[in-house]
Design a protein around this motif. Structure first.
Motif, short mmCIF file in Angstrom:
data_model
loop_
_atom_site.label_atom_id
_atom_site.label_comp_id
_atom_site.label_asym_id
_atom_site.label_seq_id
_atom_site.Cartn_x
_atom_site.Cartn_y
_atom_site.Cartn_z
N HIS A 5 20.61 7.97 -1.28
CA HIS A 5 21.85 8.22 -2.00
C HIS A 5 22.59 6.93 -2.32
CE1 HIS A 5 21.11 12.37 -0.95
NE2 HIS A 5 21.08 12.04 0.31
N HIS A 116 16.66 11.36 6.10
CA HIS A 116 16.99 11.37 4.67
C HIS A 116 17.49 10.02 4.19
CE1 HIS A 116 20.57 12.57 6.91
NE2 HIS A 116 21.31 12.13 5.92
N HIS A 166 26.96 14.65 -1.14
CA HIS A 166 25.56 15.09 -1.21
C HIS A 166 25.36 16.24 -0.25
CE1 HIS A 166 24.71 13.03 2.64
NE2 HIS A 166 25.50 12.08 2.17
N GLY A 167 24.46 17.11 -0.57
CA GLY A 167 24.19 18.27 0.26
C GLY A 167 23.13 18.00 1.30
N ASP A 168 22.39 19.05 1.65
CA ASP A 168 21.44 18.96 2.75
C ASP A 168 20.01 19.22 2.27
OD1 ASP A 168 23.65 18.68 4.62
OD2 ASP A 168 24.01 20.81 4.23
N SER A 169 19.69 18.76 1.08
CA SER A 169 18.38 19.09 0.51
C SER A 169 17.22 18.53 1.31
CB SER A 169 18.30 18.59 -0.94
OG SER A 169 18.45 17.18 -0.99
N THR A 171 16.71 18.56 4.37
CA THR A 171 16.31 19.52 5.39
C THR A 171 15.24 20.46 4.86
OG1 THR A 171 18.52 19.46 6.33
CG2 THR A 171 17.16 21.36 6.89
N TYR A 172 15.40 20.89 3.62
CA TYR A 172 14.52 21.90 3.06
C TYR A 172 13.27 21.29 2.41
CZ TYR A 172 18.88 24.27 3.88
OH TYR A 172 20.02 24.75 4.48
N THR A 173 13.24 20.00 2.24
CA THR A 173 12.06 19.35 1.68
C THR A 173 11.23 18.63 2.73
OG1 THR A 173 13.32 17.33 1.17
CG2 THR A 173 13.20 19.01 -0.55
#
Length: 253
Positions: A5, A116, A166-169, A171-173
């Motif tokens: 980021h 991240h 920014h979000g928490d993407s 985590t899901y990737t």
């Protein structure tokens, strides 16, 4: 570490290290039970490299489970807070892209709230290099449940007020990222909560990179507005935080 980021975000933590240590959520013992279950080995006696260790929240818990743990942290302000809190735990100034450890020297490489900030094409091969053949890479994130209620409303306010929100993407990737880079994976999802003061909740918010990089006047206005919003929901001054704790473990195929 190299931030996905922007370097200004990843370097912002040094200035808010004390707030990070005081206010960021810890981790329940169930997390470490899940790591042991997924890896098939106890943490006691395991050689662990805790990368992006920050102020040492996860590192101390790993040590308390009996791990032989070394912290890896590149940010001077965070490292100074770590040393003040945990002078007895080894700390190395480095990041996940260039781990100063021999090949095959670790049983576990861990990233708590930190993966991240890396470039996976560099950090995953580097973790695999230092892991023993039966070792594992563990990534975990405490994610505030923002699906409803005041956390959802706070998220909407942060999006409006913080240009670098920014979000928490990540985590899901995590699973497709590790599998794309040659690892097989396992996962666990835990739920837990904590009760904290409004002051602690605001310090937690201040320790978030997208808030820390705001100019001082804008940051002060945001925190004052958040205090008012939190007290409207929690007039007794005790905030209930609910978390989804996402754990992903990667193994060499």
């Amino acid at each position: 570490m190299t931030s996905l980021h922007g370097s200004d975000l990843s370097s912002s933590f040094g200035a808010v290290a004390a707030d990070y240590q005081a206010a960021r959520p810890s981790y329940p013992q169930a997390l470490f039970d899940a790591i042991e279950e997924l890896t098939g080995r106890p943490l006691k006696g395991a050689r662990v490299l805790d990368v992006g260790a920050g102020t040492g929240i996860s590192t101390r818990l790993l040590r308390d489970r009996g791990a032989d743990v070394v912290a890896v942290e590149p940010t001077p302000g965070m490292a100074a807070q770590f040393r003040a809190n945990s002078p007895d735990i080894p700390l190395v100034s480095a990041d996940g892209h260039a781990l100063p450890f021999p090949d095959g020297s670790a049983d576990l490489v861990s990233y708590a709230q930190a993966f991240h900030w890396t470039t996976p094409e560099q950090s995953v091969p580097e973790a695999r290099r230092v892991l023993r053949p039966d070792g594992a890479l563990a990534l975990w994130w405490n994610i505030k449940d923002r699906s409803r209620g005041w956390p959802l409303e706070q998220r909407q306010r942060m999006i409006a007020a913080c240009p670098q929100y920014h979000g928490d993407s990540a985590t899901y990737t995590a699973v497709p990222t590790l599998e794309r880079l040659g690892m097989r994976t396992g996962q666990a999802l835990l739920h837990w909560s904590r009760s904290i003061s409004v002051d602690t909740a605001l310090a937690d918010l201040l320790s978030r990179s997208y808030v820390a990089v705001l100019d001082p006047a804008r940051r002060a206005d945001l925190l004052a507005a958040e205090r008012e919003a939190l007290l409207a929901v929690f007039p007794d001054g005790v905030v209930v935080d609910d978390f989804n704790l996402h754990l992903t473990v990667g193994f060499n195929r």
